[in-house]
Design a protein around this motif. Sequence first.
Motif, PDB file in Angstrom:
ATOM      1  N   LEU A 210       0.379   1.722  -4.426  1.00 26.11           N
ATOM      2  CA  LEU A 210       0.676   0.937  -5.749  1.00 26.11           C
ATOM      3  C   LEU A 210       0.916   1.704  -6.742  1.00 26.11           C
ATOM      4  O   LEU A 210       2.106   0.781  -7.700  1.00 26.11           O
ATOM      5  N   ARG A 211       1.050   2.781  -7.032  1.00 28.33           N
ATOM      6  CA  ARG A 211       1.928   3.853  -8.080  1.00 28.33           C
ATOM      7  C   ARG A 211       3.169   3.553  -8.188  1.00 28.33           C
ATOM      8  O   ARG A 211       4.117   3.254  -8.874  1.00 28.33           O
ATOM      9  N   GLU A 212       4.078   4.209  -6.449  1.00 31.11           N
ATOM     10  CA  GLU A 212       5.457   3.738  -6.451  1.00 31.11           C
ATOM     11  C   GLU A 212       5.599   1.948  -6.943  1.00 31.11           C
ATOM     12  O   GLU A 212       6.974   1.827  -7.355  1.00 31.11           O
ATOM     13  N   GLY A 213       4.203   1.199  -6.936  1.00 29.82           N
ATOM     14  CA  GLY A 213       5.006  -0.127  -6.370  1.00 29.82           C
ATOM     15  C   GLY A 213       4.034  -0.545  -8.601  1.00 29.82           C
ATOM     16  O   GLY A 213       4.504  -1.258  -9.253  1.00 29.82           O
ATOM     17  N   GLY A 214       4.717   0.249  -9.955  1.00 33.29           N
ATOM     18  CA  GLY A 214       4.185   0.521 -10.777  1.00 33.29           C
ATOM     19  C   GLY A 214       2.484  -0.590 -10.514  1.00 33.29           C
ATOM     20  O   GLY A 214       1.968  -0.791 -12.186  1.00 33.29           O
TER      21      GLY A 214
ATOM     22  N   CYS B 128      -6.025  -1.766  -7.843  1.00 32.63           N
ATOM     23  CA  CYS B 128      -5.457  -2.690  -6.129  1.00 32.63           C
ATOM     24  C   CYS B 128      -5.977  -4.267  -7.358  1.00 32.63           C
ATOM     25  O   CYS B 128      -5.605  -5.435  -6.129  1.00 32.63           O
ATOM     26  N   LYS B 129      -6.724  -4.189  -8.075  1.00 35.66           N
ATOM     27  CA  LYS B 129      -7.326  -5.823  -8.478  1.00 35.66           C
ATOM     28  C   LYS B 129      -5.496  -6.584  -9.507  1.00 35.66           C
ATOM     29  O   LYS B 129      -5.857  -7.287  -9.051  1.00 35.66           O
ATOM     30  N   ASP B 130      -4.513  -5.533  -9.303  1.00 33.72           N
ATOM     31  CA  ASP B 130      -3.738  -5.477 -10.034  1.00 33.72           C
ATOM     32  C   ASP B 130      -2.736  -6.518  -9.106  1.00 33.72           C
ATOM     33  O   ASP B 130      -1.591  -6.546  -9.220  1.00 33.72           O
ATOM     34  N   VAL B 131      -2.863  -6.355  -7.415  1.00 34.56           N
ATOM     35  CA  VAL B 131      -2.288  -6.601  -6.841  1.00 34.56           C
ATOM     36  C   VAL B 131      -1.505  -8.636  -6.530  1.00 34.56           C
ATOM     37  O   VAL B 131      -3.256  -8.143  -5.656  1.00 34.56           O
TER      38      VAL B 131
ATOM     39  N   ILE C 234       3.163  -6.006  -4.315  1.00 36.51           N
ATOM     40  CA  ILE C 234       3.491  -7.848  -5.166  1.00 36.51           C
ATOM     41  C   ILE C 234       2.844  -7.700  -6.230  1.00 36.51           C
ATOM     42  O   ILE C 234       1.338  -7.674  -6.129  1.00 36.51           O
ATOM     43  N   LYS C 235       3.039  -7.918  -7.761  1.00 34.62           N
ATOM     44  CA  LYS C 235       2.216  -7.681  -8.776  1.00 34.62           C
ATOM     45  C   LYS C 235       1.308  -8.635  -8.715  1.00 34.62           C
ATOM     46  O   LYS C 235       2.096  -9.931  -8.642  1.00 34.62           O
TER      47      LYS C 235
END
Length: 164
Positions: free
Chosen positions: A137-141, A145-148, A162-163
Amino acid sequence: MDGLADLSVQLLGQKDDISWWQMCVRAGLILLFGLALVRVAGKRVFGKWGAIDIILSVIIGSNLSRALTGTAPFWETLLATTLLVALHAALVALATHVRPLGPLLKGNPVRIVQNGEPDHKAMRRHGIGEHDLEEALREGGVLDCKDVAEAWVERNGDISVIKR
């Protein structure tokens, strides 16, 4: 042809009669051969590992070690190893054209987060722990997890996020 065979035996030894310097000659030849195979096979074989890539690399390592120690015929083993690399290339090329072959050789992606909710069962099945997911998640910015919208374990083992 007998002269070439005699030279080969002189340089490489035979199964139960290999000197230290013949082992060194074998090691040098195998290193050069292995480098050539990796260059021919391409980065994909040893970069992002799929099931077929892992199997091929184990077999190549096993074959080359047997050729090095003399427990298998030298030239025949190198030839068989070359055939395996060619088969790998052919299967990978075929998988790009025959859709059902791709998942068999490379696996399938697996969704581990949907709408901010982790699928703990899928994560366990694929060896993904909470810390692994947090790192992805950090690597994905993303920090939470609720923002995914979705997160996937890709066929190569990477986690895509995917955000929302």
